[in-house]
Design a protein around this motif. Structure first.
Motif, PDB file in Angstrom:
ATOM      1  N   TYR A 124       0.837  -1.208   0.000  1.00  0.00           N
ATOM      2  CA  TYR A 124       0.000   0.000   0.000  1.00  0.00           C
ATOM      3  C   TYR A 124       0.872   1.259   0.000  1.00  0.00           C
ATOM      4  CZ  TYR A 124      -4.139  -2.801   1.157  1.00  0.00           C
ATOM      5  OH  TYR A 124      -5.168  -3.701   1.134  1.00  0.00           O
ATOM      6  N   GLU A 125       1.890   1.257   0.825  1.00  0.00           N
ATOM      7  CA  GLU A 125       2.738   2.438   0.943  1.00  0.00           C
ATOM      8  C   GLU A 125       3.531   2.679  -0.339  1.00  0.00           C
ATOM      9  OE1 GLU A 125       4.938   1.745   4.524  1.00  0.00           O
ATOM     10  OE2 GLU A 125       3.267   2.351   5.821  1.00  0.00           O
ATOM     11  N   LYS A 126       3.980   1.613  -0.952  1.00  0.00           N
ATOM     12  CA  LYS A 126       4.708   1.728  -2.214  1.00  0.00           C
ATOM     13  C   LYS A 126       3.813   2.333  -3.294  1.00  0.00           C
ATOM     14  CE  LYS A 126       7.145  -0.998  -5.737  1.00  0.00           C
ATOM     15  NZ  LYS A 126       7.534  -2.368  -6.165  1.00  0.00           N
ATOM     16  N   LYS A 127       2.577   1.861  -3.370  1.00  0.00           N
ATOM     17  CA  LYS A 127       1.645   2.369  -4.377  1.00  0.00           C
ATOM     18  C   LYS A 127       1.285   3.827  -4.102  1.00  0.00           C
ATOM     19  CE  LYS A 127      -0.085   0.818  -7.453  1.00  0.00           C
ATOM     20  NZ  LYS A 127       0.189   0.961  -8.924  1.00  0.00           N
ATOM     21  N   ARG A 149     -15.894  11.354  -9.211  1.00  0.00           N
ATOM     22  CA  ARG A 149     -14.773  10.626  -9.805  1.00  0.00           C
ATOM     23  C   ARG A 149     -13.988   9.862  -8.745  1.00  0.00           C
ATOM     24  NH1 ARG A 149     -13.233  16.230 -12.709  1.00  0.00           N
ATOM     25  NH2 ARG A 149     -12.767  16.639 -10.512  1.00  0.00           N
ATOM     26  N   LEU A 150     -13.744   8.596  -9.006  1.00  0.00           N
ATOM     27  CA  LEU A 150     -12.819   7.830  -8.174  1.00  0.00           C
ATOM     28  C   LEU A 150     -11.440   8.412  -8.414  1.00  0.00           C
ATOM     29  CD1 LEU A 150     -12.276   5.303  -6.364  1.00  0.00           C
ATOM     30  CD2 LEU A 150     -11.917   4.020  -8.484  1.00  0.00           C
ATOM     31  N   ASP A 151     -10.742   8.829  -7.337  1.00  0.00           N
ATOM     32  CA  ASP A 151      -9.455   9.481  -7.567  1.00  0.00           C
ATOM     33  C   ASP A 151      -8.327   8.473  -7.749  1.00  0.00           C
ATOM     34  OD1 ASP A 151      -7.769   9.159  -5.037  1.00  0.00           O
ATOM     35  OD2 ASP A 151      -9.587   9.984  -4.160  1.00  0.00           O
ATOM     36  N   GLU A 152      -7.236   8.950  -8.286  1.00  0.00           N
ATOM     37  CA  GLU A 152      -6.103   8.096  -8.644  1.00  0.00           C
ATOM     38  C   GLU A 152      -5.514   7.353  -7.446  1.00  0.00           C
ATOM     39  OE1 GLU A 152      -4.011   7.765 -12.025  1.00  0.00           O
ATOM     40  OE2 GLU A 152      -6.180   7.587 -12.065  1.00  0.00           O
ATOM     41  N   LEU A 153      -5.408   8.038  -6.314  1.00  0.00           N
ATOM     42  CA  LEU A 153      -4.810   7.414  -5.135  1.00  0.00           C
ATOM     43  C   LEU A 153      -5.655   6.240  -4.655  1.00  0.00           C
ATOM     44  CD1 LEU A 153      -2.551   7.430  -3.043  1.00  0.00           C
ATOM     45  CD2 LEU A 153      -3.895   9.059  -1.688  1.00  0.00           C
ATOM     46  N   GLN A 154      -6.969   6.460  -4.542  1.00  0.00           N
ATOM     47  CA  GLN A 154      -7.833   5.368  -4.097  1.00  0.00           C
ATOM     48  C   GLN A 154      -7.848   4.224  -5.105  1.00  0.00           C
ATOM     49  OE1 GLN A 154      -8.741   5.278  -1.151  1.00  0.00           O
ATOM     50  NE2 GLN A 154      -8.481   7.409  -0.560  1.00  0.00           N
ATOM     51  N   ALA A 155      -7.855   4.552  -6.381  1.00  0.00           N
ATOM     52  CA  ALA A 155      -7.846   3.514  -7.412  1.00  0.00           C
ATOM     53  C   ALA A 155      -6.581   2.671  -7.318  1.00  0.00           C
ATOM     54  CB  ALA A 155      -7.962   4.146  -8.798  1.00  0.00           C
ATOM     55  N   LEU A 214      -4.682   2.173  -4.647  1.00  0.00           N
ATOM     56  CA  LEU A 214      -4.722   1.354  -3.439  1.00  0.00           C
ATOM     57  C   LEU A 214      -5.711   0.203  -3.588  1.00  0.00           C
ATOM     58  CD1 LEU A 214      -4.582   4.254  -0.825  1.00  0.00           C
ATOM     59  CD2 LEU A 214      -2.740   2.660  -1.416  1.00  0.00           C
ATOM     60  N   LEU A 215      -6.812   0.446  -4.291  1.00  0.00           N
ATOM     61  CA  LEU A 215      -7.768  -0.626  -4.558  1.00  0.00           C
ATOM     62  C   LEU A 215      -7.154  -1.711  -5.435  1.00  0.00           C
ATOM     63  CD1 LEU A 215     -11.017   1.457  -5.161  1.00  0.00           C
ATOM     64  CD2 LEU A 215     -10.694  -0.254  -3.361  1.00  0.00           C
ATOM     65  N   ARG A 216      -6.300  -1.318  -6.357  1.00  0.00           N
ATOM     66  CA  ARG A 216      -5.628  -2.296  -7.214  1.00  0.00           C
ATOM     67  C   ARG A 216      -4.734  -3.219  -6.384  1.00  0.00           C
ATOM     68  NH1 ARG A 216      -2.347   0.169 -11.845  1.00  0.00           N
ATOM     69  NH2 ARG A 216      -2.484  -1.972 -12.652  1.00  0.00           N
ATOM     70  N   VAL A 217      -4.102  -2.659  -5.370  1.00  0.00           N
ATOM     71  CA  VAL A 217      -3.265  -3.478  -4.478  1.00  0.00           C
ATOM     72  C   VAL A 217      -4.130  -4.490  -3.744  1.00  0.00           C
ATOM     73  CG1 VAL A 217      -1.805  -3.470  -2.414  1.00  0.00           C
ATOM     74  CG2 VAL A 217      -1.515  -1.696  -4.163  1.00  0.00           C
ATOM     75  N   ARG A 218      -5.228  -4.011  -3.167  1.00  0.00           N
ATOM     76  CA  ARG A 218      -6.107  -4.905  -2.411  1.00  0.00           C
ATOM     77  C   ARG A 218      -6.746  -5.958  -3.323  1.00  0.00           C
ATOM     78  NH1 ARG A 218      -8.100  -4.984   2.721  1.00  0.00           N
ATOM     79  NH2 ARG A 218     -10.160  -5.894   3.045  1.00  0.00           N
ATOM     80  N   LEU A 219      -7.068  -5.561  -4.545  1.00  0.00           N
ATOM     81  CA  LEU A 219      -7.680  -6.491  -5.478  1.00  0.00           C
ATOM     82  C   LEU A 219      -6.754  -7.663  -5.796  1.00  0.00           C
ATOM     83  CD1 LEU A 219      -9.996  -7.304  -7.306  1.00  0.00           C
ATOM     84  CD2 LEU A 219      -9.173  -5.670  -9.026  1.00  0.00           C
ATOM     85  N   ARG A 220      -5.462  -7.411  -5.795  1.00  0.00           N
ATOM     86  CA  ARG A 220      -4.498  -8.496  -6.040  1.00  0.00           C
ATOM     87  C   ARG A 220      -4.611  -9.595  -4.984  1.00  0.00           C
ATOM     88  NH1 ARG A 220      -0.471  -4.288  -7.446  1.00  0.00           N
ATOM     89  NH2 ARG A 220       0.513  -4.545  -5.412  1.00  0.00           N
ATOM     90  N   HIS A 221      -5.082  -9.216  -3.803  1.00  0.00           N
ATOM     91  CA  HIS A 221      -5.190 -10.168  -2.692  1.00  0.00           C
ATOM     92  C   HIS A 221      -6.639 -10.554  -2.395  1.00  0.00           C
ATOM     93  CE1 HIS A 221      -0.933  -9.557  -1.763  1.00  0.00           C
ATOM     94  NE2 HIS A 221      -1.141  -8.263  -1.899  1.00  0.00           N
ATOM     95  N   MET A 222      -7.543 -10.199  -3.312  1.00  0.00           N
ATOM     96  CA  MET A 222      -8.968 -10.347  -3.056  1.00  0.00           C
ATOM     97  C   MET A 222      -9.363 -11.782  -2.728  1.00  0.00           C
ATOM     98  SD  MET A 222     -11.641  -8.433  -2.852  1.00  0.00           S
ATOM     99  CE  MET A 222     -13.418  -8.572  -2.795  1.00  0.00           C
ATOM    100  N   ASN A 223      -8.879 -12.742  -3.478  1.00  0.00           N
ATOM    101  CA  ASN A 223      -9.280 -14.131  -3.253  1.00  0.00           C
ATOM    102  C   ASN A 223      -8.842 -14.633  -1.887  1.00  0.00           C
ATOM    103  OD1 ASN A 223     -10.542 -14.296  -5.744  1.00  0.00           O
ATOM    104  ND2 ASN A 223      -8.757 -15.142  -6.783  1.00  0.00           N
ATOM    105  N   GLU A 224      -7.612 -14.332  -1.506  1.00  0.00           N
ATOM    106  CA  GLU A 224      -7.130 -14.804  -0.205  1.00  0.00           C
ATOM    107  C   GLU A 224      -7.850 -14.102   0.945  1.00  0.00           C
ATOM    108  OE1 GLU A 224      -3.047 -12.578   0.826  1.00  0.00           O
ATOM    109  OE2 GLU A 224      -3.132 -13.222  -1.257  1.00  0.00           O
ATOM    110  N   LEU A 225      -8.169 -12.822   0.761  1.00  0.00           N
ATOM    111  CA  LEU A 225      -8.883 -12.069   1.792  1.00  0.00           C
ATOM    112  C   LEU A 225     -10.301 -12.602   1.959  1.00  0.00           C
ATOM    113  CD1 LEU A 225      -7.659  -8.456   0.904  1.00  0.00           C
ATOM    114  CD2 LEU A 225      -7.044  -9.784   2.938  1.00  0.00           C
ATOM    115  N   THR A 226     -10.934 -12.940   0.837  1.00  0.00           N
ATOM    116  CA  THR A 226     -12.286 -13.503   0.890  1.00  0.00           C
ATOM    117  C   THR A 226     -12.262 -14.875   1.550  1.00  0.00           C
ATOM    118  OG1 THR A 226     -12.956 -12.319  -1.108  1.00  0.00           O
ATOM    119  CG2 THR A 226     -14.271 -14.236  -0.485  1.00  0.00           C
ATOM    120  N   GLU A 227     -11.294 -15.692   1.188  1.00  0.00           N
ATOM    121  CA  GLU A 227     -11.175 -17.024   1.777  1.00  0.00           C
ATOM    122  C   GLU A 227     -10.996 -16.949   3.289  1.00  0.00           C
ATOM    123  OE1 GLU A 227      -7.960 -18.907  -0.266  1.00  0.00           O
ATOM    124  OE2 GLU A 227      -9.043 -19.037  -2.174  1.00  0.00           O
ATOM    125  N   GLU A 228     -10.264 -15.941   3.737  1.00  0.00           N
ATOM    126  CA  GLU A 228     -10.049 -15.775   5.177  1.00  0.00           C
ATOM    127  C   GLU A 228     -11.365 -15.462   5.890  1.00  0.00           C
ATOM    128  OE1 GLU A 228      -7.383 -13.146   8.351  1.00  0.00           O
ATOM    129  OE2 GLU A 228      -7.452 -12.573   6.238  1.00  0.00           O
TER     130      GLU A 228
END
Length: 363
Positions: free
Chosen positions: A18-21, A228-234, A236-250
């Protein structure tokens, strides 16, 4: 203290990413409608299974703009379940349309067997809310919309990735509306939302409408909004989306643990409708002695939230609709008995066990 929701715990799971993004976006020098938003829209549409996604400022914006662009307004009626969050209803009334409340079924979703009796000549759409992250029964609803030529809008603010008959919520209707509020399963670090659709014209109109109705800078095609969805939130959402399946499984793992181990005749556990999956935005129990239970859990250091204590038809905001207590008895009973217990990514086994033990010892 075991919080009802712990956002810091969720952030910590992938803090470095998140911080890197965030730094990457800040250093890009482009903060509105840029590469991050465009990339997220493609990635979210791909995840959900629709052709198009349009990022917006919030889930409420997704709802009211959806009805606006579907040309549903004054004199029109929209059927919606009574036990939803008030934002669902606001999406209808902001446009001047009238909400027609339907009772929920035992799974907290709209009761599909009670919809048809509510359809009139003024009915233009059905708004389905996949509450608490549990998919609603969509087959009968789709049939009714085809039979009566009604628009179908899905409020997926809490159901990111939930399915009915292996088809994701948000893909059944004309428009699927999402919220990315921080507590959601795909949560941003501020407000955010989006719509998904398979209708190219509708998607293009959403893009125009969200940006002051402008298709080209300073050339306004329609009277739009700033949503408008702003660039920063978009980003950060892309980062979380990469982990979406594992987060849902948890979350599914936590819910399964609760369902297998909570054993108290005073507590009713949530049940999925046949053919549906849940992503467990909330794990909502029911208790006739809710006030006593809340006070008991508070003393044990266990946080809870009521989703939701006042149904929209009884809120002060909708007093003008003229409904009083007793109009929706099932909805009103839910409002008096539902309780969300701790459910969040990063929850430890010890915390889960503490919640279960406390609930089992309640008498």
């Amino acid at each position: 203290m075991i919080m009802a929701n712990n956002l810091l715990r969720q952030f910590s799971l992938h803090q470095a990413e998140y911080e890197k993004k965030a730094i990457e976006v800040l250093r890009s020098g482009w903060y509105v409608l840029g590469n991050e938003v465009e990339s997220f829209e493609k990635e979210w549409a791909n995840y959900i299974g629709t052709k198009y996604c349009v990022g917006l400022a919030s889930g409420l914006d997704a709802l009211w703009i959806a009805f606006r662009l579907l040309h549903i307004g004054k004199g029109d009626e929209v059927i919606v379940q009574g036990n939803t969050y008030i934002a669902s209803v606001m999406g209808i009334t902001i446009n001047g349309a009238t909400p027609i409340f339907c009772e929920p079924d035992s799974h907290f979703g709209i009761d599909v067997n009670k919809i048809e009796n509510l359809i009139t000549e003024k009915t233009k759409a059905i708004l389905v809310v996949h509450l608490y992250g549990m998919a609603s029964r969509m087959d009968k609803i789709v049939e009714l919309c085809k039979k009566y030529r009604l628009k179908l809008v899905e409020d997926c603010a809490q159901s990111h990735g939930a399915c009915f008959n292996n088809k994701m919520t948000g893909t059944f209707g004309d428009v699927g509306c999402f919220s990315f509020y921080p507590t959601k399963n795909l949560g941003a670090f501020g407000d955010g939302g989006a719509i998904v659709t398979n209708n190219e014209l509708l998607a293009n109109n959403f893009k125009i409408f969200r940006n002051y109705g402008s298709e080209k800078k300073y050339y306004n095609k329609m009277i739009g909004a700033n949503s408008r969805l702003d660039e920063l939130q978009a980003g950060l959402l892309r980062v979380r989306l990469r982990h979406m399946n594992e987060l849902t499984e948890e979350k599914v793992k936590i819910a399964n643990y609760y369902s297998a181990n909570i054993q108290n005749e005073k507590i009713q556990l949530p049940q999925l409708v046949e053919g549906a999956t849940g992503v467990w935005h909330q794990y909502v129990i029911q208790c006739e002695e809710r006030t006593k239970l809340i006070e008991y859990l508070d003393k044990k250091g266990i946080g809870t939230i009521i989703h939701y204590p006042i149904p929209p038809h009884l809120s002060e905001a909708y007093k003008y609709l003229g409904y009083g207590p007793g109009y929706l008895p099932i909805t009103e009973h839910f409002a008096k008995t539902v309780l969300s217990i701790p459910m969040y990514n990063g929850m430890t086994e010890n915390e889960m066990a503490c919640v279960v033990n406390a609930l089992n010892e309640f008498n």
